[in-house]
Structure formats: C-alpha cells, structure tokens
Design a protein around this motif. Structure first.
Motif, short mmCIF file in Angstrom:
data_model
loop_
_atom_site.label_atom_id
_atom_site.label_comp_id
_atom_site.label_asym_id
_atom_site.label_seq_id
_atom_site.Cartn_x
_atom_site.Cartn_y
_atom_site.Cartn_z
N SER A 188 14.88 -4.43 -3.07
CA SER A 188 14.38 -4.99 -4.33
C SER A 188 12.86 -5.08 -4.32
CB SER A 188 14.98 -6.37 -4.56
OG SER A 188 16.38 -6.29 -4.68
N PHE A 189 12.28 -5.41 -3.17
CA PHE A 189 10.83 -5.48 -3.05
C PHE A 189 10.22 -4.09 -3.28
CE2 PHE A 189 7.08 -6.59 -0.05
CZ PHE A 189 6.29 -6.99 -1.11
N VAL A 190 10.79 -3.08 -2.66
CA VAL A 190 10.31 -1.71 -2.84
C VAL A 190 10.43 -1.29 -4.31
CG1 VAL A 190 10.78 0.71 -2.26
CG2 VAL A 190 10.69 -1.01 -0.45
N ASP A 191 11.55 -1.64 -4.95
CA ASP A 191 11.72 -1.32 -6.37
C ASP A 191 10.67 -2.02 -7.22
OD1 ASP A 191 13.91 0.25 -5.75
OD2 ASP A 191 15.39 -1.27 -6.35
N LYS A 194 0.83 -1.22 0.00
CA LYS A 194 0.00 0.00 0.00
C LYS A 194 0.86 1.26 0.00
CE LYS A 194 -4.18 -1.56 2.39
NZ LYS A 194 -5.03 -1.36 3.57
N ARG A 195 1.81 1.31 0.91
CA ARG A 195 2.65 2.50 1.06
C ARG A 195 3.44 2.78 -0.22
NH1 ARG A 195 4.74 1.27 5.72
NH2 ARG A 195 6.59 0.23 4.93
N ASN A 196 3.98 1.76 -0.83
CA ASN A 196 4.81 1.97 -2.02
C ASN A 196 3.99 2.23 -3.28
OD1 ASN A 196 7.83 1.79 -1.43
ND2 ASN A 196 6.89 0.26 -0.12
N LEU A 197 2.79 1.71 -3.35
CA LEU A 197 1.92 2.08 -4.48
C LEU A 197 1.54 3.55 -4.37
CD1 LEU A 197 -0.42 -1.02 -4.93
CD2 LEU A 197 1.52 -0.31 -6.35
N THR A 222 7.24 -11.58 -8.64
CA THR A 222 7.81 -12.25 -7.48
C THR A 222 8.24 -11.20 -6.46
OG1 THR A 222 8.61 -14.03 -8.88
CG2 THR A 222 9.59 -13.85 -6.71
N LYS A 223 7.82 -11.40 -5.21
CA LYS A 223 8.25 -10.51 -4.13
C LYS A 223 9.70 -10.87 -3.80
CE LYS A 223 3.91 -10.95 -1.63
NZ LYS A 223 3.39 -11.43 -0.35
N PRO A 224 10.63 -9.98 -4.08
CA PRO A 224 12.01 -10.26 -3.70
C PRO A 224 12.14 -10.34 -2.18
CG PRO A 224 11.89 -8.45 -5.27
CD PRO A 224 10.49 -8.72 -4.80
N VAL A 225 13.05 -11.15 -1.71
CA VAL A 225 13.28 -11.28 -0.28
C VAL A 225 13.95 -10.01 0.26
CG1 VAL A 225 14.48 -12.60 1.50
CG2 VAL A 225 13.44 -13.78 -0.44
N ASP A 226 14.83 -9.43 -0.53
CA ASP A 226 15.54 -8.22 -0.16
C ASP A 226 14.58 -7.03 -0.14
OD1 ASP A 226 17.12 -5.77 -1.84
OD2 ASP A 226 18.08 -6.49 -0.01
N TYR A 227 14.58 -6.27 0.94
CA TYR A 227 13.66 -5.15 1.12
C TYR A 227 13.75 -4.13 -0.02
CZ TYR A 227 11.52 -0.95 3.03
OH TYR A 227 10.75 0.17 3.19
N LEU A 232 5.50 -1.69 -10.25
CA LEU A 232 4.09 -2.06 -10.34
C LEU A 232 3.22 -0.80 -10.32
CD1 LEU A 232 1.72 -4.06 -10.31
CD2 LEU A 232 1.96 -4.16 -7.82
N GLY A 233 3.52 0.14 -9.45
CA GLY A 233 2.76 1.39 -9.38
C GLY A 233 2.81 2.15 -10.68
N LEU A 234 3.98 2.23 -11.30
CA LEU A 234 4.10 2.91 -12.59
C LEU A 234 3.27 2.20 -13.66
CD1 LEU A 234 7.91 3.78 -12.59
CD2 LEU A 234 5.98 5.30 -12.07
#
Length: 147
Positions: free
Chosen positions: A123-126, A20-23, A116-121, A131-133
């Motif tokens: 990478s996940f945020v990126d 939610k926050r990153n979208l 795929t949700k990366p394990v690394d924070y 996805l938001g774009l």
C-alpha cells in the motif's frame, strides 16, 4: 516538473530510500534532497548554518514527515508558510500520522496535500506511485526573491 527540486524531510532512512526509489519508478527524475530532521531543512530553506542552502533561482517542493527528532514537521510547516518568501512553496505531508485532528491542523497551517504512509509495504508503494503520477502533472511556483 524537470527544474523543481524535491526536498524530503524524513528521519527514517529506509522510508526515505523507499520514497526516492518509487518516485523514480513513477517517472520522476528530479533532484531529491533528503534532510534527516526539521532543523536541517529550515537551515537549507532560510540559508542558515554551514550546510547547503537553497538557490533562489530554483523551484522547490517539500515532502514533509511530521514525527522527526528536534524540530518536527508541524513546526517546519508553520515556519515555511509564515514566511513571505517561502509560503508559495508546495508542502506535501507524507507521514504515518493520520488522526483527523492532525490532518486538519496541517491543512489549517497551509499544507497542500496530506498523504498517510500506509503500514503495509504494498500500500505504501502504491501511495508513492500515485504521488509520483501527481507530481508529473502539477505546476510548481517559484519562490519570491531571496537574500
């Protein structure tokens, strides 16, 4: 994409909040409804039970985790894509499961994208920013009729 409601089926509250926050940071201001398991999102979509139900006049996009308690994301995907009324709704798998067999299975069942949700924070945020774009430029179809 202002009128599209984003449905998120995600059992991990921390992941859901991060999504939610990153979208929002990516410019997505749409309403986001979170469901903690597959049964809740199915009840919403098919207007069953006592909880909230979908509005036939709104367009929806589903972000779907695979690994959830009870009804998992694969069953939710199968149910949604086999429904004449709901099959045009875009479904984006957003999950930690990245085996080639699982990715292929989801695409065969009709998912529109698989992230795929990366394990690394970081990478996940990126991945969420990307996805938001993507969501800012995609056109979402409405659903067929309703009961």
């Amino acid at each position: 994409m202002d009128e599209v409601v984003i449905l998120m089926a995600e059992d991990d509250a921390g992941h859901a909040e991060l999504v939610k926050r990153n979208l929002k940071k990516s410019g997505i201001s749409n309403e986001i409804l979170r469901f903690a398991d597959g049964a809740q999102v199915i009840n919403f979509l098919f207007r069953k039970g006592n909880g909230p139900h979908r509005d036939e006049n709104k367009a929806y996009l589903l972000l779907l985790d695979i690994r959830m308690p009870g009804l998992d994301g694969i069953e939710v995907l199968r149910t949604v894509k086999s429904s004449e009324e709901l099959k045009s709704m875009p479904v984006i798998m957003l999950t930690t499961t990245n085996t080639p067999e699982e990715v292929e299975r989801c695409h065969k069942l009709g998912c529109n994208s698989y992230i795929t949700k990366p394990v690394d924070y970081t990478s996940f945020v990126d991945a969420l920013h990307s996805l938001g774009l993507f969501l800012r430029v995609v056109t979402i179809p409405g659903l067929k009729g309703g009961k």
